[in-house]
Design a protein around this motif. Structure first.
Motif, short mmCIF file in Angstrom:
data_model
loop_
_atom_site.label_atom_id
_atom_site.label_comp_id
_atom_site.label_asym_id
_atom_site.label_seq_id
_atom_site.Cartn_x
_atom_site.Cartn_y
_atom_site.Cartn_z
N HIS A 7 0.87 -1.17 0.00
CA HIS A 7 0.00 0.00 0.00
C HIS A 7 0.91 1.22 0.00
O HIS A 7 1.55 1.54 0.99
N GLU A 53 1.89 5.37 -1.50
CA GLU A 53 1.35 6.66 -1.90
C GLU A 53 2.33 7.39 -2.81
O GLU A 53 2.46 8.60 -2.74
N GLN A 59 -14.13 3.17 1.53
CA GLN A 59 -12.80 3.17 0.92
C GLN A 59 -12.68 2.02 -0.08
O GLN A 59 -13.24 0.94 0.14
N ARG A 104 -3.48 1.50 -4.13
CA ARG A 104 -3.65 2.69 -3.29
C ARG A 104 -5.10 2.77 -2.85
O ARG A 104 -6.01 2.36 -3.58
N GLN A 105 -5.32 3.34 -1.69
CA GLN A 105 -6.69 3.50 -1.20
C GLN A 105 -7.27 4.82 -1.72
O GLN A 105 -6.59 5.84 -1.76
N THR A 126 -11.21 7.20 -2.04
CA THR A 126 -12.62 7.40 -1.67
C THR A 126 -13.35 8.00 -2.86
O THR A 126 -12.74 8.65 -3.71
N GLU A 145 -10.78 10.20 -5.00
CA GLU A 145 -9.74 11.03 -4.38
C GLU A 145 -8.74 10.12 -3.69
O GLU A 145 -9.12 9.24 -2.90
N GLU A 153 -5.29 9.45 -1.21
CA GLU A 153 -4.97 9.93 0.14
C GLU A 153 -4.07 11.17 0.12
O GLU A 153 -3.99 11.88 1.11
N ASP A 154 -3.39 11.41 -1.03
CA ASP A 154 -2.57 12.62 -1.12
C ASP A 154 -3.34 13.80 -1.69
O ASP A 154 -2.77 14.86 -1.94
#
Length: 260
Positions: A7, A9, A50, A60-61, A63, A82, A84-85
């Motif tokens: 996982h 980013e 998520q 990558r996670q 939403t 979207e 996480e960054d």
């Protein structure tokens, strides 16, 4: 046991397709749950918040923060996700659904390894077409021009409606490949300074509407947003739940409902 993908980013490894122009956001949690289930992205009692965005070497996670509609009748969706960054990207909901499968990355890796690296030239054969025999056109009687129905200018914002419940029906949802319960409304009218008669419209038979225990012939008042979206017929349903007339408009997120 195979190692799970990391996982990460690292945004430089992701190709983003940011939304162009404005996009729709969710009115509330119920609207979010209804859309996500419609797209087949969540089947659990507690709707997922998520999701995994996967490529061959990483995941990558993300939403879901909104969507855009397209097509002549706004039947098709592009989901706005979207990371996480904070980066945004567009993706088709069916493709995002595929990414949730544990075997998705294996499929991507297999396709990339088996893709051809060289193109084989093909021979083109030119054929002379035989001259076509001239056809004599028969004079067709002129058809009388039918008056086109007056185009309705739909408001973009939420408005106040009055309507009557016509029937309950089932509509085929091609995202989750199941029939959804819907309510078909007749005598739909936008109540404003210059009222607009809509005729037939439909909306999802949501948990909110089910609380009112509706039945055919019941009059309603409510607020909502109307869009041009034809109601798809259900598959393999009983005759009483088949839609007999075309229903060209959909009402989203009816609220402040008054039953009379």
């Amino acid at each position: 046991m195979a190692n799970a993908l990391p996982h990460i980013e690292d945004s430089n490894k992701t190709t983003y397709l940011p939304p162009v122009g404005t996009y729709e956001t969710f009115a509330d949690e119920e609207d979010y749950a209804e859309k996500v289930r419609e797209w087949g992205l969540s089947t659990t009692k507690e709707v997922k918040k998520q999701f995994w965005y996967k490529e061959a070497t990483f995941q990558r996670q993300v939403t879901i923060i909104g969507y855009q509609t397209y097509g002549k009748t706004d039947d098709y969706y592009t989901v706005i996700i979207e990371f996480e960054d904070g980066n945004l990207s567009c993706i088709h909901p069916a493709y995002l659904k595929e990414m949730q499968s544990p075997s998705f990355t294996k499929l991507v890796t297999s396709e990339s390894e088996n893709s051809p690296t060289e193109t084989v030239p093909t021979k083109t054969v030119e054929e002379k077409a035989a001259p076509a025999e001239p056809k004599t056109k028969e004079a067709k009687p002129k058809k009388e021009k039918k008056e086109k129905p007056k185009k309705i200018e739909l408001p973009e914002d939420k408005v106040h409606f009055t309507a009557v419940v016509k029937q309950f029906a089932y509509s085929w949802n091609h995202f989750n490949e199941e029939n959804d319960e819907v309510v078909v409304l007749e005598n739909v009218r936008i109540e404003q300074e210059d009222p607009i008669d809509i005729g037939l419209a439909w909306c999802s038979h949501s948990k909110t509407l089910k609380k009112f225990e509706l039945s055919p012939g019941v009059s309603l008042e409510f607020d909502g947003k109307i869009v041009k979206k034809k109601l798809p017929s259900g598959k393999d349903v009983e005759e009483e739940f088949i839609i007999s007339d075309p229903v060209p408009y959909k009402i989203n997120n009816p609220s402040k409902i008054v039953k009379s």
